[in-house]
Design a protein around this motif. Structure first.
Motif, PDB file in Angstrom:
ATOM      1  N   GLU A  22       0.729  -1.163   0.294  1.00 19.64           N
ATOM      2  CA  GLU A  22       0.101  -0.136  -0.330  1.00 19.64           C
ATOM      3  C   GLU A  22       1.459   1.427  -0.218  1.00 19.64           C
ATOM      4  N   THR A  23       1.241   1.426  -1.267  1.00 21.99           N
ATOM      5  CA  THR A  23       1.597   2.573  -0.955  1.00 21.99           C
ATOM      6  C   THR A  23       1.323   3.860  -1.654  1.00 21.99           C
ATOM      7  N   VAL A  24       0.506   4.006  -1.130  1.00 24.68           N
ATOM      8  CA  VAL A  24      -0.394   5.135  -0.949  1.00 24.68           C
ATOM      9  C   VAL A  24      -0.944   6.153  -0.165  1.00 24.68           C
ATOM     10  N   ARG A  25      -1.563   5.391   1.200  1.00 24.17           N
ATOM     11  CA  ARG A  25      -2.148   5.910   1.516  1.00 24.17           C
ATOM     12  C   ARG A  25      -1.231   5.313   3.284  1.00 24.17           C
ATOM     13  N   ASN A  26      -1.261   6.100   3.973  1.00 19.38           N
ATOM     14  CA  ASN A  26      -0.589   5.969   5.192  1.00 19.38           C
ATOM     15  C   ASN A  26      -1.129   4.854   6.196  1.00 19.38           C
TER      16      ASN A  26
ATOM     17  N   LYS B 173       1.789  -2.510   8.016  1.00 16.37           N
ATOM     18  CA  LYS B 173       2.616  -3.133   6.562  1.00 16.37           C
ATOM     19  C   LYS B 173       3.783  -3.556   6.309  1.00 16.37           C
TER      20      LYS B 173
ATOM     21  N   PRO C   8       7.549  -1.600   3.640  1.00 15.21           N
ATOM     22  CA  PRO C   8       7.940  -1.002   3.979  1.00 15.21           C
ATOM     23  C   PRO C   8       9.656  -1.289   3.980  1.00 15.21           C
TER      24      PRO C   8
ATOM     25  N   TYR D 235       8.656   4.715   3.274  1.00 14.42           N
ATOM     26  CA  TYR D 235       8.004   4.838   4.785  1.00 14.42           C
ATOM     27  C   TYR D 235       7.232   5.457   3.105  1.00 14.42           C
ATOM     28  N   THR D 236       5.911   5.318   3.638  1.00 14.60           N
ATOM     29  CA  THR D 236       4.555   5.962   2.561  1.00 14.60           C
ATOM     30  C   THR D 236       3.750   7.506   3.363  1.00 14.60           C
TER      31      THR D 236
ATOM     32  N   THR E 180       0.502  13.912   1.843  1.00 17.56           N
ATOM     33  CA  THR E 180       1.638  14.523   0.449  1.00 17.56           C
ATOM     34  C   THR E 180       0.464  15.628  -0.517  1.00 17.56           C
TER      35      THR E 180
END
Lengths: 353, 174, 386
Positions: A19-23, A112, A115, B29-30, B36
């Motif tokens: 999941e690289t968009v939402r934290n 996650k 990461p 890290y995202t 963003t």
């Protein structure tokens, strides 16, 4: 136990490789909103909240602190966090409901794995003085266990391939699965080993995920859900970490937990086992008394999606979901932690007819 | 507990007091959707807060409205001025800081936002820093703008008269 | 269904110091646990379950270290549970352990909290460079110092209150053989003259960084009734959490702390905490938190906590002694710091607090907090069986 407690709702996010968009908090909010909606509750209706996660996956200290905002903890809530899989967060909530002060609980977890370098991260769990400095990775430790299983004459590589094949085939019907395909065990067996005797197909995927459960006690559960999944027994046990101190071909802690949870008291319709590696399913089946059971990991299990810190609670949720929707009456859910099945939790869930 | 006996073969040997185990792991890290948006704004010289569905404006937002547990979605461009609601004066060089000592670390409530952010206060002698002081952001040069809060070098007094600070939430004025 | 009664029947702790280089992590937790078992007149085999708490795992550089500590903690074949609720964890761990007995699941639970900060870089653990987070220019004290300044501004408290708290706690620590800081020469002036780290916080008004562990044995009524020593009955437990990033919260006097206190007092039948509580251990990592928590926990009216300090109310010989053990200001193994508060008040009502015993303490309150003043855990213990 005196107070009956049930799972009345389960939600999970579709499991993904990364999941690289939402934290983390953004990833969690829809899951929590979903589980609350399924239970027909708002945070104000929830008596206790408990979560499970680990800083080592996030790569930052106190990582759970910022995800708390996603449950809307205002006015201040009764809340706790375990540095364990969400299955143990559910255990703490189950204990809390036994006290009778509150009747509902929200349990959630997230992880996650993408990461950081997952297999090296997990090696940081090991004895820091003697073992961790060697950086043994999680797959190699599982391969040691698999090797012992073969040497003891308890299983073959073909048995592992059967588990791997069936799990991914089952996952074809699970919209939240990450890995789902239909390949015969014989074809898997023809592939080269990744870490002998394990093939890539015997290993779980690396997964980012989150899930949540709502528990309710007694009449509150009955009022909120037509067919609650009652937790009839739940227990967890641990063994020493050192691999030389235990027989890796059996899981004594699972056996003890299963006895105390009452797994063998009646027939089992469905079992979801937290066996990240294919050989571990065989060990767990034996220890749970489900050696030849037909319906193990119908979701595909951790071989189809293995969000660390989440995969255990997901097993409970998958069993509960089948009881709540009436496709099962009595199920067993299992969660594990630590290298080579060091720590194990077993829950028995039942529907009322 | 029984005392542990050192075996004869180890007698006279120096004890192993500790083992050193360096560990290096790299994490990707995202930042997340809301962060963003904020960082993109910063790299364009703008301060973008987010109005939460509950009505409050957060800067920077991590993405969650803590009143409702839902995403913050409405960007709000904020002015580069605000009020110092509290501060401390730092007299020690903390890890990794190349600051001239002493310096002031402040909680700055930007006009139009509801939660203060922490940043440096400069161009003001530490003895003159006070609660209620009006401050403005001092940015790096345009070509140095990057998606992090260090693009704002610090805040400094902007010359406006001090204001009375109301503690967020508690309704306390002092 | 009424809850089962639960009592503290054994307490143990390590000598706390900057570096406990003489023991491994396992040795550290066993030192506390074996002392708790000895106090409880039990052995490892008497224990049904183990509940472990500690703060971030990066402090030691071991992920979920309770897994590796399972056999050192005698947990083989038993349930072992790990709690992490930031700085309040030592308190919440004890509460989770107590609930296992209150729910009738176990008879005897060993609970252990620890931190061995010397094994890793604590500053590193707390300030990993996360690229998109606001830079923390000033460390942990830099986070709390502005809130202390806000308190001073709100309450018109004079500057020397923080010094008085630090002096009291460090003098109390001289009576506690386990305390990390033993500074016999400490004085008002030495604290006043210590370096101003994060104005308004002076060096001598901050907590140390310690290695240490604390353990307790919690037992059911049947077990506690057979104890040959006085026990501490748990009269109430409470936890509260509130958001990190919320415009509604007051970080100086957080509602979570106030709600937590109101809940635990109600359970314990306390309507006037100032009169009915004999002594308190509260989590004070920077001296000014004592007056802040006196107000937040309903011991003092709003804006007047500092007057209690000035009047000596919170001294060991005052009528509401606070942090008799020397508190977090004298020993701070972070993960254990909350449990040390809970354990100290258990010792007090058992009459076993040694030189820092408050005469005839019957009812006492333990408190811990964590995060940005957003996580709270408390319990009330008493000498008299409920």
């Amino acid at each position: 136990m005196v107070i009956d407690v049930a799972v009345i709702a389960f939600a999970q996010m579709p499991n993904v490789r990364a999941e690289t968009v939402r934290n983390e908090v953004e990833m969690l909010m829809p899951v929590i909103a979903d589980v609350r909606a399924k239970a027909g509750l708002t945070q104000a209706d929830i008596g206790f909240t408990c979560s499970g996660s680990t800083d080592y996956l996030s790569g930052q200290a106190f990582s759970f602190v910022s995800t708390l905002d996603g449950v809307a903890p205002w006015p201040p809530i009764q809340e706790s966090h375990v540095e364990m899989d969400g299955a143990w967060a559910l255990y703490e909530a189950w204990v809390k409901l036994q006290l009778g002060d509150v009747e509902t609980a929200l349990v959630y977890c997230y992880g996650k794995s993408a990461p950081g370098p997952l297999h090296e991260v997990l090696s940081r769990q090991l004895d820091p003085y003697h073992v961790a400095p060697l950086w043994p990775d999680a797959i190699s430790l599982a391969a040691l266990q698999a090797r012992m299983l073969i040497e003891a004459g308890k299983a073959t590589e073909a048995d592992f391939a059967e588990v791997a094949s069936r799990s991914r085939r089952n996952a074809l019907t699970n919209p939240n699965a990450q890995l789902a395909w239909d390949t015969a065990a014989a074809d898997l067996l023809a592939e080269p080993c990744l870490v002998d005797p394990l093939r890539r197909s015997d290993c779980p995927p690396i997964t980012d995920g989150a899930c949540a459960v709502i528990l309710a006690s007694g009449d509150r559960a009955r009022a909120l859900r037509q067919r609650p999944a009652w937790i009839r027994g739940i227990d967890h046990r641990i063994e020493p970490m050192a691999l030389g101190l235990r027989d890796l071909t059996v899981s004594l802690s699972t056996r003890t937990a299963a006895e105390r949870a009452g797994v063998g008291n009646a027939p089992v319709d469905v079992a979801e086992l937290h066996a990240p590696f294919a050989p571990q399913e065989l060990i767990l089946r034996e220890s749970l008394g489900l050696a030849d059971h037909a319906n193990v990991n119908p979701s595909g299990g951790p071989l189809a999606a293995n969000p660390v810190m989440v995969a255990g609670l997901t097993r409970i949720g998958e069993v509960a979901q089948r009881i709540m929707d009436g496709t099962a009456t009595r199920g067993v859910a299992h969660a594990t932690s630590g290298p080579c099945l060091q720590q194990n939790l077993v829950a028995v869930l039942e529907g009322e007819d | 507990m029984a005392e542990i006996q050192i075996p004869a073969v180890l007698e006279g040997k120096e004890l192993v007091r500790s083992v050193r185990t360096p560990a290096r792991m790299e994490f990707l890290y995202t930042a997340g959707v809301a962060t963003t948006r904020f960082l993109t704004g910063i790299s364009e010289g703008k301060i973008l807060g987010e109005r939460a569905p509950g009505g409050k404006v957060y800067v920077p937002s991590r993405g969650a409205d803590p009143q409702l547990g839902v995403p913050t979605t409405e960007p709000v461009e904020l002015p580069h001025v605000g009020t110092l609601v509290s501060f401390c004066v730092v007299n020690v060089a903390f890890y990794g800081q190349g600051m001239e000592i002493p310096y002031t670390s402040g909680l700055i409530l930007l006009d139009g936002s509801d939660l203060p952010l922490m940043h440096l206060i400069q161009e003001c002698p530490v003895d003159d820093v006070r609660i209620g002081m009006r401050v403005e952001a001092v940015w790096v040069e345009a070509h140095e703008l990057a998606p992090n809060l260090e693009s704002i070098r610090y805040f400094r007094p902007n010359g406006e008269p001090d204001v009375v600070v109301t503690q967020p939430g508690a309704g306390v004025t002092w | 269904m009424p809850k089962e009664l639960v009592a503290v029947v054994g307490v143990g702790q390590t000598k706390h110091q900057a570096t406990r280089g003489d023991v491994s992590m396992a040795g550290l937790v066993r030192e506390a646990a074996t002392r708790a078992l000895a106090d409880a007149e039990m052995t490892w085999s008497d224990i049904d379950a183990v509940v472990v708490g500690k703060a971030p795992d990066f402090f030691e550089g071991v992920m979920m270290p309770e897994l590796y500590l399972a056999d050192a903690l005698g947990a083989t074949g038993k349930p072992l549970f790990r709690v992490h609720t930031a700085g309040s964890v030592g308190g919440s761990t004890a509460i989770v352990a107590a609930q296992l007995v209150q729910a009738g699941i176990h008879q005897r639970v060993l609970t252990v909290a620890f931190e061995k900060q010397s094994e890793s870089e604590a500053m590193w653990a707390l300030s990993m460079p996360i690229p998109f987070q606001p830079p923390l220019h000033a460390g942990a004290g830099g986070y709390f110092a502005p809130h202390i300044r806000s308190y001073m501004a709100r309450s018109n408290a004079p500057d020397h209150i923080g010094i008085l708290v630090a002096l009291k706690d460090r003098l109390n620590a001289l009576k506690n053989p386990y305390a990390h800081l033993h500074e016999p020469d400490i004085s008002f002036d030495s604290i006043k003259d210590s370096m101003m780290l994060w104005d308004p916080i002076r060096y001598a008004e901050t907590c140390p960084s310690s290695d240490g562990a604390c353990a307790m044995v919690l037992a059911s009524e049947a077990v506690a009734d057979r104890s040959t020593k006085p026990v501490a009955w748990v009269k109430g437990t409470a936890m509260r959490s509130e958001p990190t990033m919320s415009a509604d919260r007051d970080p100086v006097l957080p509602r979570g702390g106030s709600d937590c206190a109101a809940d635990v007092y109600q359970q314990a039948g306390i309507t006037d905490p100032r009169r009915q509580v004999d002594c308190v251990e509260m989590y004070v990592p920077f001296s000014w938190f004592e007056p802040m928590w006196l107000e937040n926990l309903h011991f003092a009216p709003s804006g007047e906590g500092w007057k209690y300090v000035e009047d000596g109310v919170t001294g060991l010989d005052g009528d509401l002694p606070v942090n008799m053990s020397g508190g977090v200001l004298s020993s701070n193994p972070i993960g254990a710091s909350g449990m040390l508060r809970f354990a100290e008040v258990a010792l007090q009502v058992r009459g076993m607090a040694g030189d820092h015993q408050v005469p005839d303490a019957r009812t006492a309150v333990g408190h811990a907090y964590g995060g940005g003043s957003q996580f709270f855990s408390m319990w009330v213990v008493g000498a008299d069986k409920p």
